[in-house]
Scaffold this motif. Structure first.
Motif, PDB file in Angstrom:
ATOM      1  N   ARG A   1      -8.524   9.834  -1.815  1.00  0.00           N
ATOM      2  CA  ARG A   1      -9.112   8.628  -2.371  1.00  0.00           C
ATOM      3  C   ARG A   1      -8.614   7.342  -1.722  1.00  0.00           C
ATOM      4  NH1 ARG A   1      -5.716   6.657  -6.756  1.00  0.00           N
ATOM      5  NH2 ARG A   1      -3.927   8.024  -7.098  1.00  0.00           N
ATOM      6  N   VAL A   2      -8.037   7.414  -0.544  1.00  0.00           N
ATOM      7  CA  VAL A   2      -7.524   6.210   0.092  1.00  0.00           C
ATOM      8  C   VAL A   2      -8.674   5.322   0.565  1.00  0.00           C
ATOM      9  CG1 VAL A   2      -6.325   5.326   2.123  1.00  0.00           C
ATOM     10  CG2 VAL A   2      -5.294   7.130   0.768  1.00  0.00           C
ATOM     11  N   THR A   3      -8.631   4.071   0.145  1.00  0.00           N
ATOM     12  CA  THR A   3      -9.517   3.013   0.620  1.00  0.00           C
ATOM     13  C   THR A   3      -8.603   1.875   1.069  1.00  0.00           C
ATOM     14  OG1 THR A   3      -9.619   1.928  -1.536  1.00  0.00           O
ATOM     15  CG2 THR A   3     -11.262   3.671  -1.099  1.00  0.00           C
TER      16      THR A   3
ATOM     17  N   VAL B   1       5.722   4.828   2.819  1.00  0.00           N
ATOM     18  CA  VAL B   1       4.299   4.487   2.681  1.00  0.00           C
ATOM     19  C   VAL B   1       3.432   5.637   3.180  1.00  0.00           C
ATOM     20  CG1 VAL B   1       2.459   2.967   3.496  1.00  0.00           C
ATOM     21  CG2 VAL B   1       4.680   1.998   2.827  1.00  0.00           C
ATOM     22  N   GLN B   2       3.757   6.171   4.342  1.00  0.00           N
ATOM     23  CA  GLN B   2       2.931   7.237   4.923  1.00  0.00           C
ATOM     24  C   GLN B   2       2.962   8.495   4.067  1.00  0.00           C
ATOM     25  OE1 GLN B   2       0.796   6.710   7.381  1.00  0.00           O
ATOM     26  NE2 GLN B   2       1.543   4.589   7.344  1.00  0.00           N
ATOM     27  N   LEU B   3       4.113   8.798   3.457  1.00  0.00           N
ATOM     28  CA  LEU B   3       4.166   9.944   2.546  1.00  0.00           C
ATOM     29  C   LEU B   3       3.238   9.717   1.361  1.00  0.00           C
ATOM     30  CD1 LEU B   3       5.360  12.608   1.494  1.00  0.00           C
ATOM     31  CD2 LEU B   3       7.277  11.291   0.557  1.00  0.00           C
ATOM     32  N   ARG B   4       3.269   8.521   0.794  1.00  0.00           N
ATOM     33  CA  ARG B   4       2.398   8.216  -0.342  1.00  0.00           C
ATOM     34  C   ARG B   4       0.931   8.315   0.064  1.00  0.00           C
ATOM     35  NH1 ARG B   4       3.620   4.691  -4.580  1.00  0.00           N
ATOM     36  NH2 ARG B   4       5.758   5.405  -4.253  1.00  0.00           N
ATOM     37  N   LEU B   5       0.581   7.834   1.228  1.00  0.00           N
ATOM     38  CA  LEU B   5      -0.800   7.923   1.707  1.00  0.00           C
ATOM     39  C   LEU B   5      -1.224   9.372   1.910  1.00  0.00           C
ATOM     40  CD1 LEU B   5      -0.839   4.963   4.252  1.00  0.00           C
ATOM     41  CD2 LEU B   5      -2.054   5.065   2.071  1.00  0.00           C
TER      42      LEU B   5
ATOM     43  N   ALA C   1      -4.857   1.441  -0.307  1.00  0.00           N
ATOM     44  CA  ALA C   1      -3.723   1.409   0.612  1.00  0.00           C
ATOM     45  C   ALA C   1      -2.906   0.137   0.420  1.00  0.00           C
ATOM     46  CB  ALA C   1      -4.213   1.519   2.055  1.00  0.00           C
ATOM     47  N   GLY C   2      -3.595  -0.986   0.157  1.00  0.00           N
ATOM     48  CA  GLY C   2      -2.891  -2.234  -0.107  1.00  0.00           C
ATOM     49  C   GLY C   2      -2.053  -2.152  -1.366  1.00  0.00           C
ATOM     50  N   TYR C   3      -2.623  -1.538  -2.407  1.00  0.00           N
ATOM     51  CA  TYR C   3      -1.863  -1.336  -3.653  1.00  0.00           C
ATOM     52  C   TYR C   3      -0.609  -0.504  -3.394  1.00  0.00           C
ATOM     53  CZ  TYR C   3      -0.654   1.854  -7.454  1.00  0.00           C
ATOM     54  OH  TYR C   3       0.033   2.659  -8.321  1.00  0.00           O
ATOM     55  N   LEU C   4      -0.748   0.592  -2.643  1.00  0.00           N
ATOM     56  CA  LEU C   4       0.405   1.453  -2.364  1.00  0.00           C
ATOM     57  C   LEU C   4       1.487   0.700  -1.580  1.00  0.00           C
ATOM     58  CD1 LEU C   4      -1.278   4.845  -1.419  1.00  0.00           C
ATOM     59  CD2 LEU C   4      -0.202   4.217  -3.577  1.00  0.00           C
TER      60      LEU C   4
END
Length: 262
Positions: A141-143, A131-135, A147-150
């Motif tokens: 553009r993280v909101t 998850v943290q890598l994806r973020l 973040a919930g979608y990811l």
């Protein structure tokens, strides 16, 4: 509707494994993922034919009818040759036209070894690192909604791996996951890669090459996998990496999308 595109056939395989609903309307498929409505390519129409002049507005309206709450538009074309038809009509409606390359391999060439521990993910701590890598990749553009979608996407990847449909590998540098990707199959001979991702600060170190190779070797050693499939942007440098490993260009995948409120 019989789907010709290998890219979309493997997408539908993944959507089926993930619990999405697929409805056949004859002229198109409706793919719906109620568990993650913010996932554009989990909630889309796949069209059998290329729309002709003046037909794109009708398909945008059909998308809105099927997905009245969706702020995005996502329309796939089952065109392995990569042709779009009335591309100007699509662009006039604000649709972004994407034509990716679908690559396949039944054997891979080994790259130079990377200075990392490459292994499957196990347990909550490993999956939280995914998850943290994806973020980190989506930092601009993280909101909270994004973040919930990811997190929902990573949770789906974990469910599929733990159900035996595939695996997610990470490349760990000093204990931190800096590159990751998944490989999944329904046991019918084809395995599809998902989300080859490298932290921006750890690119050009051979992490992705080593990980994609080891992940592919893991898949090809399964008795139910004969062919690997990966989809890439033809203008992005990663496609050269895949070709160097032995992947061959096979066909194209056509997607048209309009981001929320675009």
């Amino acid at each position: 509707m019989r789907v010709a595109s290998l890219g979309y056939r493997t997408d539908l395989m993944l959507r089926g494994l993930g619990g999405s609903d697929v409805s056949d309307r004859g002229s198109h498929l409706v793919v719906r993922t109620p568990s993650n409505p913010a996932y554009w390519w989990g909630n889309f129409l796949l069209l059998r034919e290329r729309p002709g002049p003046g037909e794109w507005p009708g398909w945008v309206r059909e998308f809105a009818r099927e997905f009245p709450e969706a702020p995005h538009v996502a329309l796939g074309l089952d065109r392995p040759d990569g042709t779009v038809g009335d591309i100007d009509g699509a662009i006039d409606l604000g649709l972004d036209v994407l034509v990716d390359t679908v690559l396949t391999a039944s054997a891979l060439r080994a790259p130079a070894a990377a200075d990392a521990e490459i292994r499957p993910l196990f347990g909550d701590a490993d999956w939280e690192q995914a998850v943290q890598l994806r973020l980190a990749l989506d930092e601009v553009r993280v909101t909270p909604a994004h973040a919930g979608y990811l997190r929902r996407k990573v949770a789906e990847h974990r469910r599929l791996a733990e159900a035996g449909h595939g695996v997610w590998f990470g490349a760990f540098v000093e204990g931190t996951m800096r590159c990751g990707a998944g490989l999944y199959t329904d046991g019918e001979g084809v395995a599809r890669y998902q989300n080859v991702e490298t932290h921006p600060g750890f690119r050009q170190r051979g992490l992705a090459s080593s990980l994609v190779h080891q992940l592919g070797e893991w898949g090809l050693h399964r008795p139910d996998v004969r062919e690997l499939v990966i989809v890439a942007d033809p203008g992005y440098h990663a496609i050269r990496l895949y070709r160097a490993l032995g992947f061959q260009d096979t066909e194209h995948q056509v997607q048209l999308q309009r981001p929320p409120f675009g």
